[in-house]
Write a protein that holds these residues in place. Structure first.
Motif, PDB file in Angstrom:
ATOM      1  N   ALA A 256       0.830  -1.209   0.000  1.00  0.00           N
ATOM      2  CA  ALA A 256       0.000   0.000   0.000  1.00  0.00           C
ATOM      3  C   ALA A 256       0.864   1.259   0.000  1.00  0.00           C
ATOM      4  O   ALA A 256       0.518   2.271  -0.627  1.00  0.00           O
ATOM      5  N   LEU A 257       2.000   1.203   0.681  1.00  0.00           N
ATOM      6  CA  LEU A 257       2.909   2.353   0.676  1.00  0.00           C
ATOM      7  C   LEU A 257       3.515   2.568  -0.705  1.00  0.00           C
ATOM      8  O   LEU A 257       3.701   3.711  -1.143  1.00  0.00           O
ATOM      9  N   VAL A 258       3.829   1.466  -1.416  1.00  0.00           N
ATOM     10  CA  VAL A 258       4.316   1.606  -2.791  1.00  0.00           C
ATOM     11  C   VAL A 258       3.250   2.242  -3.667  1.00  0.00           C
ATOM     12  O   VAL A 258       3.531   3.160  -4.459  1.00  0.00           O
ATOM     13  N   ALA A 259       2.001   1.766  -3.532  1.00  0.00           N
ATOM     14  CA  ALA A 259       0.900   2.329  -4.323  1.00  0.00           C
ATOM     15  C   ALA A 259       0.723   3.817  -4.032  1.00  0.00           C
ATOM     16  O   ALA A 259       0.492   4.618  -4.947  1.00  0.00           O
ATOM     17  N   ALA A 260       0.852   4.192  -2.768  1.00  0.00           N
ATOM     18  CA  ALA A 260       0.729   5.609  -2.409  1.00  0.00           C
ATOM     19  C   ALA A 260       1.846   6.427  -3.038  1.00  0.00           C
ATOM     20  O   ALA A 260       1.619   7.561  -3.515  1.00  0.00           O
ATOM     21  N   GLY A 261       3.064   5.849  -3.069  1.00  0.00           N
ATOM     22  CA  GLY A 261       4.180   6.562  -3.680  1.00  0.00           C
ATOM     23  C   GLY A 261       3.981   6.794  -5.164  1.00  0.00           C
ATOM     24  O   GLY A 261       4.390   7.831  -5.699  1.00  0.00           O
ATOM     25  N   VAL A 262       3.338   5.842  -5.856  1.00  0.00           N
ATOM     26  CA  VAL A 262       3.039   6.028  -7.273  1.00  0.00           C
ATOM     27  C   VAL A 262       1.901   7.028  -7.444  1.00  0.00           C
ATOM     28  O   VAL A 262       1.931   7.891  -8.336  1.00  0.00           O
TER      29      VAL A 262
ATOM     30  N   LEU B 156      11.880  10.195  -4.513  1.00  0.00           N
ATOM     31  CA  LEU B 156      12.769   9.811  -3.419  1.00  0.00           C
ATOM     32  C   LEU B 156      11.967   9.270  -2.239  1.00  0.00           C
ATOM     33  O   LEU B 156      12.302   8.212  -1.674  1.00  0.00           O
ATOM     34  N   VAL B 157      10.894   9.971  -1.879  1.00  0.00           N
ATOM     35  CA  VAL B 157      10.060   9.536  -0.749  1.00  0.00           C
ATOM     36  C   VAL B 157       9.205   8.332  -1.146  1.00  0.00           C
ATOM     37  O   VAL B 157       9.064   7.361  -0.392  1.00  0.00           O
ATOM     38  N   GLY B 158       8.637   8.397  -2.347  1.00  0.00           N
ATOM     39  CA  GLY B 158       7.753   7.319  -2.785  1.00  0.00           C
ATOM     40  C   GLY B 158       8.460   6.001  -3.000  1.00  0.00           C
ATOM     41  O   GLY B 158       7.830   4.935  -2.945  1.00  0.00           O
ATOM     42  N   GLY B 159       9.772   6.044  -3.242  1.00  0.00           N
ATOM     43  CA  GLY B 159      10.508   4.802  -3.468  1.00  0.00           C
ATOM     44  C   GLY B 159      10.912   4.072  -2.208  1.00  0.00           C
ATOM     45  O   GLY B 159      11.420   2.946  -2.281  1.00  0.00           O
ATOM     46  N   LEU B 160      10.670   4.678  -1.032  1.00  0.00           N
ATOM     47  CA  LEU B 160      11.164   4.097   0.213  1.00  0.00           C
ATOM     48  C   LEU B 160      10.658   2.687   0.480  1.00  0.00           C
ATOM     49  O   LEU B 160      11.351   1.874   1.083  1.00  0.00           O
ATOM     50  N   ALA B 161       9.431   2.390   0.028  1.00  0.00           N
ATOM     51  CA  ALA B 161       8.822   1.095   0.371  1.00  0.00           C
ATOM     52  C   ALA B 161       9.100   0.004  -0.646  1.00  0.00           C
ATOM     53  O   ALA B 161       8.709  -1.150  -0.429  1.00  0.00           O
ATOM     54  N   ILE B 162       9.774   0.309  -1.752  1.00  0.00           N
ATOM     55  CA  ILE B 162       9.892  -0.686  -2.834  1.00  0.00           C
ATOM     56  C   ILE B 162      10.743  -1.881  -2.414  1.00  0.00           C
ATOM     57  O   ILE B 162      10.296  -3.037  -2.466  1.00  0.00           O
ATOM     58  N   ALA B 163      11.995  -1.650  -2.005  1.00  0.00           N
ATOM     59  CA  ALA B 163      12.856  -2.770  -1.604  1.00  0.00           C
ATOM     60  C   ALA B 163      12.266  -3.545  -0.423  1.00  0.00           C
ATOM     61  O   ALA B 163      12.258  -4.779  -0.443  1.00  0.00           O
ATOM     62  N   PRO B 164      11.744  -2.882   0.627  1.00  0.00           N
ATOM     63  CA  PRO B 164      11.133  -3.649   1.716  1.00  0.00           C
ATOM     64  C   PRO B 164       9.936  -4.487   1.266  1.00  0.00           C
ATOM     65  O   PRO B 164       9.720  -5.585   1.776  1.00  0.00           O
ATOM     66  N   THR B 165       9.167  -3.982   0.296  1.00  0.00           N
ATOM     67  CA  THR B 165       8.016  -4.737  -0.187  1.00  0.00           C
ATOM     68  C   THR B 165       8.451  -6.012  -0.892  1.00  0.00           C
ATOM     69  O   THR B 165       7.927  -7.106  -0.633  1.00  0.00           O
ATOM     70  N   PHE B 166       9.419  -5.911  -1.788  1.00  0.00           N
ATOM     71  CA  PHE B 166       9.855  -7.100  -2.508  1.00  0.00           C
ATOM     72  C   PHE B 166      10.638  -8.048  -1.610  1.00  0.00           C
ATOM     73  O   PHE B 166      10.615  -9.264  -1.826  1.00  0.00           O
ATOM     74  N   ALA B 167      11.311  -7.521  -0.580  1.00  0.00           N
ATOM     75  CA  ALA B 167      11.962  -8.399   0.392  1.00  0.00           C
ATOM     76  C   ALA B 167      10.913  -9.224   1.139  1.00  0.00           C
ATOM     77  O   ALA B 167      11.074 -10.440   1.328  1.00  0.00           O
ATOM     78  N   ALA B 168       9.825  -8.572   1.573  1.00  0.00           N
ATOM     79  CA  ALA B 168       8.760  -9.286   2.275  1.00  0.00           C
ATOM     80  C   ALA B 168       8.090 -10.305   1.366  1.00  0.00           C
ATOM     81  O   ALA B 168       7.735 -11.409   1.799  1.00  0.00           O
TER      82      ALA B 168
END
Length: 419
Positions: free
Chosen positions: A298-304, A328-340
């Motif tokens: 959901a954080l990734v979707a919000a960043g987009v 920069l801010v919107g990308g913060l959740a990308i790596a954690p999302t794919f790690a999870a």
């Protein structure tokens, strides 16, 4: 109030946990080396084929043929690695992949006798090269499930996803430098050398770590079909849609930068987004809590979604500085999302089918890219970058809906800790 020392310890926590796993950093480094060529290959092939034919379309077709080959063979290569062990598969595919790229380089290079208008003869060569793509990513992720558990496993996936962001920043820059200094022929050949050598090195490290050609007892393929595993199909759907949403941003940045007459801006903006993801991986990836995939998605979707009001035609012409800040801010959740998501796939997949499971995961991501590319292109032509960002948001939100299903959110029985 959190002290600076406490923050540093929190960021370092995954690395300290990973350090307790035997051979962890050697395996991580070798796995990343084996994937170093991957983010650069489409770039160097585009230059190579365009130099030969004068057509970017031809370069896109050749790159697409390699991608299709990867998608088709991913689960098959994974199944072979589960049956016979990963080292032999890495050695065979690494050599085949290197030879395939060398063949493309010589057939499309400046000294080739192949007429430029016959470039389409390279399509089956590229497809066969994709079929030989070394499964370093899926093997590397399956290894973490085998050698680590609990917080150490979560840390391994978090560190790997964060380190992979460095590849997407460093690899294209190195490739562009080689193209500029030595030419596209040399860059393609170097990708072949690194792809083959990286696979060989990774196979050697796996053997030294005791993860050799014979699967561990009780981990040979068999038993429950992979797609019968609870939540597996939904997790693949999440991967497909989420990657589609992320790829749409990469494509719309290229379109916006090109329309502004500053195509070089696309590379800068993509790097900013990758840096945001890298920072997020260092911060969110250090969390001791079990990750909630749907929330990170959901954080990734919000960043987009936040890109919609800062891009044309909503904001015309749009500010590169404002878009950079949002990325920069919107990308913060990308790596954690794919790690999870990688960790969840490792939990869902039955023992002895995990390399195959990560092969399906890779194929799902490529399907997501194939969905996003024409959709984003059509919206860029019809309505502009803001509409493309809205479509990317919709894809990411659809992925979140899948991740919210109980079968994806719930820990499997074999991964539930014993009190």
């Amino acid at each position: 109030m959190r002290t600076p020392t406490g923050t540093v310890n929190r960021v370092l926590r995954p690395y300290l946990l990973l350090a307790q796993v035997p051979h962890a950093f050697t395996l991580l480094g070798a796995g990343l080396l084996a994937r170093l060529h991957q983010p650069a290959i489409n770039l160097v092939l585009t230059f190579l084929i365009a130099d030969r034919t004068g057509s970017y379309t031809a370069g896109g077709v050749i790159g697409g043929a390699i991608t299709v080959g990867q998608a088709v063979a991913g689960p098959v290569r994974g199944r072979a690695a589960d049956r016979a062990g990963p080292t032999g598969v890495l050695l065979i595919t690494g050599c085949g992949y290197g030879l395939g790229l060398f063949a493309i380089a010589f057939l499309a290079g400046p000294d080739s006798r192949l007429p430029a208008q016959w470039w389409w003869l390279l399509v089956p060569v590229a497809f066969a090269t994709g079929l030989s793509f070394p499964p370093a990513g899926q093997v590397g992720r399956a290894v973490w499930v085998r050698i680590a558990d609990g917080p150490a496993r979560q840390a391994a996936f978090a560190v790997e996803a964060t380190a992979q962001e460095l590849l997407f920043v460093v690899s294209p820059i190195l490739a562009a430098f080689v193209v500029a200094v030595q030419g596209a022929f040399a860059a393609t050949a170097w990708c072949g050398v690194i792809g083959a050598a990286g696979a060989v090195v990774f196979a050697f490290v796996l053997r030294r770590a005791g993860i050799d050609a014979v699967p561990a007892a009780g981990e040979r393929p068999g038993g429950e079909p992979l797609f019968a595993a609870r939540g597996f199909a939904l997790a693949l759907g999440f991967t497909c849609l989420m990657i589609g949403g992320v790829i749409s941003v990469d494509l719309l940045l290229v379109g916006w930068a090109r329309d502004r007459g500053t195509p070089e801006l696309a590379g800068y903006l993509a790097a900013v987004w990758a840096v945001g993801s890298l920072i997020g991986g260092l911060l969110l990836g250090a969390s001791a809590r079990r990750p909630r995939l749907w929330l990170r998605g959901a954080l990734v979707a919000a960043g987009v979604a936040v890109l919609v009001p800062v891009l044309p035609p909503v904001a015309d012409p749009g500010s590169p500085w404002l878009v950079s800040a949002v990325l920069l801010v919107g990308g913060l959740a990308i790596a954690p999302t794919f790690a999870a998501n990688n960790a969840r796939i490792g939990e869902i997949a039955p023992a002895g089918r995990r390399v195959e499971a990560f092969g399906w995961l890779a194929s799902a991501g490529m399907v997501g890219s194939a969905i996003a590319a024409p959709l984003t292109g059509a919206l860029l032509d019809a309505s502009g970058p803001a509409a493309a960002a809205a479509a990317g948001t919709a894809l990411a939100l659809a992925a979140v809906c899948l991740a919210a299903h109980p079968s994806v959110r719930t820990r499997s029985a074999e991964d539930t800790p014993v009190p």
